[in-house]
Each structure stands twice: as C-alpha cells, then as structure tokens.
Design a protein around this motif. Structure first.
Motif, PDB file in Angstrom:
ATOM      1  N   LYS A 128       0.871  -1.186   0.000  1.00  0.00           N
ATOM      2  CA  LYS A 128       0.000   0.000   0.000  1.00  0.00           C
ATOM      3  C   LYS A 128       0.903   1.230   0.000  1.00  0.00           C
ATOM      4  N   ILE A 129       0.714   2.116  -0.981  1.00  0.00           N
ATOM      5  CA  ILE A 129       1.697   3.195  -1.164  1.00  0.00           C
ATOM      6  C   ILE A 129       1.161   4.584  -0.821  1.00  0.00           C
ATOM      7  N   ASP A 130      -0.018   4.661  -0.157  1.00  0.00           N
ATOM      8  CA  ASP A 130      -0.459   5.991   0.281  1.00  0.00           C
ATOM      9  C   ASP A 130      -0.172   6.218   1.762  1.00  0.00           C
ATOM     10  N   TYR A 182       4.943 -18.690 -11.927  1.00  0.00           N
ATOM     11  CA  TYR A 182       4.435 -17.976 -10.750  1.00  0.00           C
ATOM     12  C   TYR A 182       5.569 -17.724  -9.740  1.00  0.00           C
ATOM     13  N   PRO A 183       5.417 -16.677  -8.908  1.00  0.00           N
ATOM     14  CA  PRO A 183       6.432 -16.417  -7.876  1.00  0.00           C
ATOM     15  C   PRO A 183       6.425 -17.550  -6.853  1.00  0.00           C
ATOM     16  N   THR A 184       7.577 -17.831  -6.277  1.00  0.00           N
ATOM     17  CA  THR A 184       7.610 -18.856  -5.227  1.00  0.00           C
ATOM     18  C   THR A 184       7.189 -18.281  -3.880  1.00  0.00           C
ATOM     19  N   ALA A 185       7.166 -16.941  -3.776  1.00  0.00           N
ATOM     20  CA  ALA A 185       6.753 -16.306  -2.515  1.00  0.00           C
ATOM     21  C   ALA A 185       6.054 -14.977  -2.805  1.00  0.00           C
ATOM     22  N   ILE A 186       5.107 -14.634  -1.931  1.00  0.00           N
ATOM     23  CA  ILE A 186       4.430 -13.334  -1.984  1.00  0.00           C
ATOM     24  C   ILE A 186       4.624 -12.667  -0.627  1.00  0.00           C
ATOM     25  N   ILE A 187       5.166 -11.455  -0.648  1.00  0.00           N
ATOM     26  CA  ILE A 187       5.392 -10.707   0.589  1.00  0.00           C
ATOM     27  C   ILE A 187       4.411  -9.538   0.613  1.00  0.00           C
ATOM     28  N   CYS A 188       3.684  -9.406   1.705  1.00  0.00           N
ATOM     29  CA  CYS A 188       2.522  -8.498   1.749  1.00  0.00           C
ATOM     30  C   CYS A 188       2.745  -7.318   2.687  1.00  0.00           C
ATOM     31  N   GLN A 196      -5.783 -12.420   3.192  1.00  0.00           N
ATOM     32  CA  GLN A 196      -6.631 -12.371   1.997  1.00  0.00           C
ATOM     33  C   GLN A 196      -5.909 -12.982   0.791  1.00  0.00           C
ATOM     34  N   ILE A 197      -4.612 -12.722   0.680  1.00  0.00           N
ATOM     35  CA  ILE A 197      -3.830 -13.273  -0.435  1.00  0.00           C
ATOM     36  C   ILE A 197      -3.759 -14.796  -0.335  1.00  0.00           C
ATOM     37  N   MET A 198      -3.687 -15.323   0.878  1.00  0.00           N
ATOM     38  CA  MET A 198      -3.700 -16.779   1.053  1.00  0.00           C
ATOM     39  C   MET A 198      -4.979 -17.372   0.449  1.00  0.00           C
ATOM     40  N   ASN A 199      -6.094 -16.679   0.640  1.00  0.00           N
ATOM     41  CA  ASN A 199      -7.369 -17.147   0.069  1.00  0.00           C
ATOM     42  C   ASN A 199      -7.340 -17.086  -1.457  1.00  0.00           C
ATOM     43  N   VAL A 200      -6.728 -16.015  -1.999  1.00  0.00           N
ATOM     44  CA  VAL A 200      -6.625 -15.889  -3.461  1.00  0.00           C
ATOM     45  C   VAL A 200      -5.797 -17.043  -4.021  1.00  0.00           C
ATOM     46  N   VAL A 201      -4.667 -17.323  -3.386  1.00  0.00           N
ATOM     47  CA  VAL A 201      -3.772 -18.394  -3.850  1.00  0.00           C
ATOM     48  C   VAL A 201      -4.515 -19.736  -3.851  1.00  0.00           C
ATOM     49  N   ARG A 202      -5.233 -19.997  -2.765  1.00  0.00           N
ATOM     50  CA  ARG A 202      -5.962 -21.269  -2.668  1.00  0.00           C
ATOM     51  C   ARG A 202      -7.099 -21.349  -3.682  1.00  0.00           C
ATOM     52  N   SER A 203      -7.716 -20.180  -3.958  1.00  0.00           N
ATOM     53  CA  SER A 203      -8.876 -20.172  -4.861  1.00  0.00           C
ATOM     54  C   SER A 203      -8.513 -20.579  -6.282  1.00  0.00           C
ATOM     55  N   GLU A 210       3.453 -25.199  -0.248  1.00  0.00           N
ATOM     56  CA  GLU A 210       4.026 -26.144  -1.226  1.00  0.00           C
ATOM     57  C   GLU A 210       4.293 -25.478  -2.568  1.00  0.00           C
ATOM     58  N   ASN A 211       3.319 -24.674  -3.055  1.00  0.00           N
ATOM     59  CA  ASN A 211       3.500 -23.982  -4.339  1.00  0.00           C
ATOM     60  C   ASN A 211       3.999 -22.550  -4.140  1.00  0.00           C
ATOM     61  N   ILE A 212       3.349 -21.839  -3.228  1.00  0.00           N
ATOM     62  CA  ILE A 212       3.675 -20.420  -3.005  1.00  0.00           C
ATOM     63  C   ILE A 212       3.736 -20.147  -1.505  1.00  0.00           C
ATOM     64  N   SER A 213       4.826 -19.540  -1.075  1.00  0.00           N
ATOM     65  CA  SER A 213       4.959 -19.089   0.321  1.00  0.00           C
ATOM     66  C   SER A 213       4.353 -17.700   0.462  1.00  0.00           C
ATOM     67  N   VAL A 214       3.821 -17.397   1.638  1.00  0.00           N
ATOM     68  CA  VAL A 214       3.196 -16.087   1.895  1.00  0.00           C
ATOM     69  C   VAL A 214       3.738 -15.524   3.207  1.00  0.00           C
ATOM     70  N   VAL A 215       4.091 -14.230   3.175  1.00  0.00           N
ATOM     71  CA  VAL A 215       4.663 -13.540   4.343  1.00  0.00           C
ATOM     72  C   VAL A 215       3.877 -12.266   4.607  1.00  0.00           C
ATOM     73  N   GLY A 216       3.631 -11.969   5.876  1.00  0.00           N
ATOM     74  CA  GLY A 216       2.912 -10.750   6.254  1.00  0.00           C
ATOM     75  C   GLY A 216       3.809  -9.768   6.994  1.00  0.00           C
ATOM     76  N   PHE A 217       3.156  -8.918   7.806  1.00  0.00           N
ATOM     77  CA  PHE A 217       3.883  -7.902   8.597  1.00  0.00           C
ATOM     78  C   PHE A 217       2.915  -7.433   9.681  1.00  0.00           C
ATOM     79  N   ASP A 218       3.326  -7.455  10.940  1.00  0.00           N
ATOM     80  CA  ASP A 218       2.599  -6.908  12.096  1.00  0.00           C
ATOM     81  C   ASP A 218       2.298  -7.930  13.187  1.00  0.00           C
TER      82      ASP A 218
END
Length: 276
Positions: A128-130, A182-188, A196-203, A210-218
């Motif tokens: 988010k860039i604002d 596809y990327p092997t990881a998504i950093i959020c 929410q991105i985890m749900n998108v990946v699964r959908s 196994e296919n894509i790693s996901v990382v958050g912040f907070d």
C-alpha cells in the motif's frame, strides 16, 4: 489526552490504545478517541474536534501519510500552539513533532533476506503506497533485490492505495500466478492483506507453502491461527502504546523527548517453504 488514529476497533490498534491507556490512567488522565478511517475529510474533523476540546496532549497517526495532506495546516497549528503532541507509526519530516515508529525499510529488507536464504528468488511484493509505512516497506523490498543483482530481474511488485477496489487487486494477483511462471513467494504490506492473499492463492488451486509461500507484517492476532500459520514480523503494539503514553506524560510535564524507532523480530511459522 486525545488520540487520532486511522482505525480504532480492529487490527493492531486496540493493543496500541490499550497500552496508551495503561500508561496515562495511573497519572489521572483519560482518553478522547477519534477514528479517521484513513480518510482526509474525517481526519480534518477529528483534528478540529481535538483542538476545540482543549486536550492536554495529542497522540496522532497521520492519514494517508505518503501523499500530500490537505490537513497539514491543522498539524502546523498543533505544532505552533505548543500542545504536547507526538506521532505514531508515521510522521512528517517537516514538522518538529516527535514520533514512535518501526524501522519499516530495514525490517522489510530483513524479511526479504530471510526469503532469499530459504531459496526464494522470484518474489511478488504487494504494498500500500499511500502511507509512509507501505512506501518504506516497498523500499526495503527494492533494497534487498538491489543487493542481489544476479536475480533482481525476477522481482515483481503490485502497488495499491486505500481507496482502491481490492477485488481488482486480487484479480491482478491471480494474473501473476500463472501456471508456468508464478512467484515462489508473496510478501505483503501487512497480515490483513496476507490472509486475503492466502485465500486468493488457494482459490486458484495452489497450495501454501508447497506452491507459493506467503509472508505478512505486524503479527496480527489471527496470524497464528490461520492455516498454515503466517510467517510475519512482530509489531511491538503494546510497547508502542505504553511508551507513547509515557512520552506524552513527560511532554505535558515540560520534559524533552526524542523520537523512538523500533526493530522487529521475525516470527517464522509454516507459510514459508525452504527451496533446496
């Protein structure tokens, strides 16, 4: 003591506000809370209300802090009126108001290095860039790739703003997750987005990690309960609140304070796979 934040009742904000309350209530102060919903018109109302209420001190989180703020005149008024005030999570360099915030850029860099060390090179960053936090985290992402020119061409970034339709952002993410590249990881930007991105990946039939790693912040409280548990960074929410409360009390008493910036610990759960 007035508190103006972008949110009040959700995400990490109850912990911050609880910490402030613990620090100031023992000194006989109470809180006057206002929520801007990260909207400049609401922010203007909130700041004006605080000025009209003759509060003893102000703890402020600026709204959409990375873009020009039409309410800068009210922040300048707060500064010139000598009301004890401090910023949390973000600040304006051109105002002489102390602040408490994370070293977002360095922390994101550390997160990226953790992913590189675990074998990831093709990483999608979503920021988010604002707000300043998001811009600084994106800079940390870029710094990390700049430090690895041998695979920096594999970087991907999606940027969004608070008012954007998130369904469109999720469509764009789905487009990036093409079967053969596809990327092997998504950093959020944060944990709320990561979940929410985890749900998108699964959908779209992909598995985490196994296919894509996901990382958050907070380290949002739900992050440990999602499946798999989310790898993230611990925002020192309660500590920030308590130290903001102590700092504003010191300012009210006429004391001098200095800005505080925090490092943050990475919590590795099960949402990241090591690529051999």
């Amino acid at each position: 003591i007035g508190i103006v934040t972008t949110h009040l009742a959700d995400y990490i904000f109850p912990n911050i506000i609880s910490g402030i309350d613990r620090a100031i209530s023992s000194a006989g102060y109470t809180l006057l809370l206002s929520n801007t919903h990260n909207d400049h018109a609401q922010e203007r109302q909130s700041l004006q209300k605080m000025l009209d209420s003759n509060v003893d001190g102000l703890i402020l989180e600026p709204t959409q802090s990375a873009i020009p703020n039409p309410n800068k005149d009210l922040y300048q008024k707060i500064e010139s009126s000598k009301i004890p005030a401090l910023f949390i999570n973000a600040h304006y360099d051109d105002l002489n108001i102390p602040y408490i915030q994370l070293k977002d850029r360095q922390i994101e860099y550390n997160l990226m290095e953790m992913l590189f060390n675990r074998g990831h090179q093709h990483i999608l960053g979503i920021f988010k860039i604002d707000d300043i936090q998001g811009v600084e985290r994106m800079r940390g992402f870029m710094d990390a790739y700049a430090n690895h020119p041998e695979f920096s061409y594999l970087s991907d970034v999606i940027m969004y703003q608070s008012a954007d339709n998130m369904a469109k952002i999720f469509e764009k993410v789905a487009h990036y997750i093409e079967p053969n590249n596809y990327p092997t990881a998504i950093i959020c930007y944060n944990d709320e987005l990561a979940i929410q991105i985890m749900n998108v990946v699964r959908s779209i039939g992909m598995k985490i990690p196994e296919n894509i790693s996901v990382v958050g912040f907070d380290d949002y409280q739900l992050s440990k309960y999602v499946t798999p548990g989310l790898t993230t960074v611990v925002h020192p929410k309660n500590r920030m609140g308590v130290e903001a409360g102590k700092m504003i009390l010191k300012m009210i008493a006429g004391g001098k304070v200095s800005p505080l910036t925090y490092d943050a610990e990475i919590i590795q759960r099960n949402s990241v796979k090591t690529i051999e």
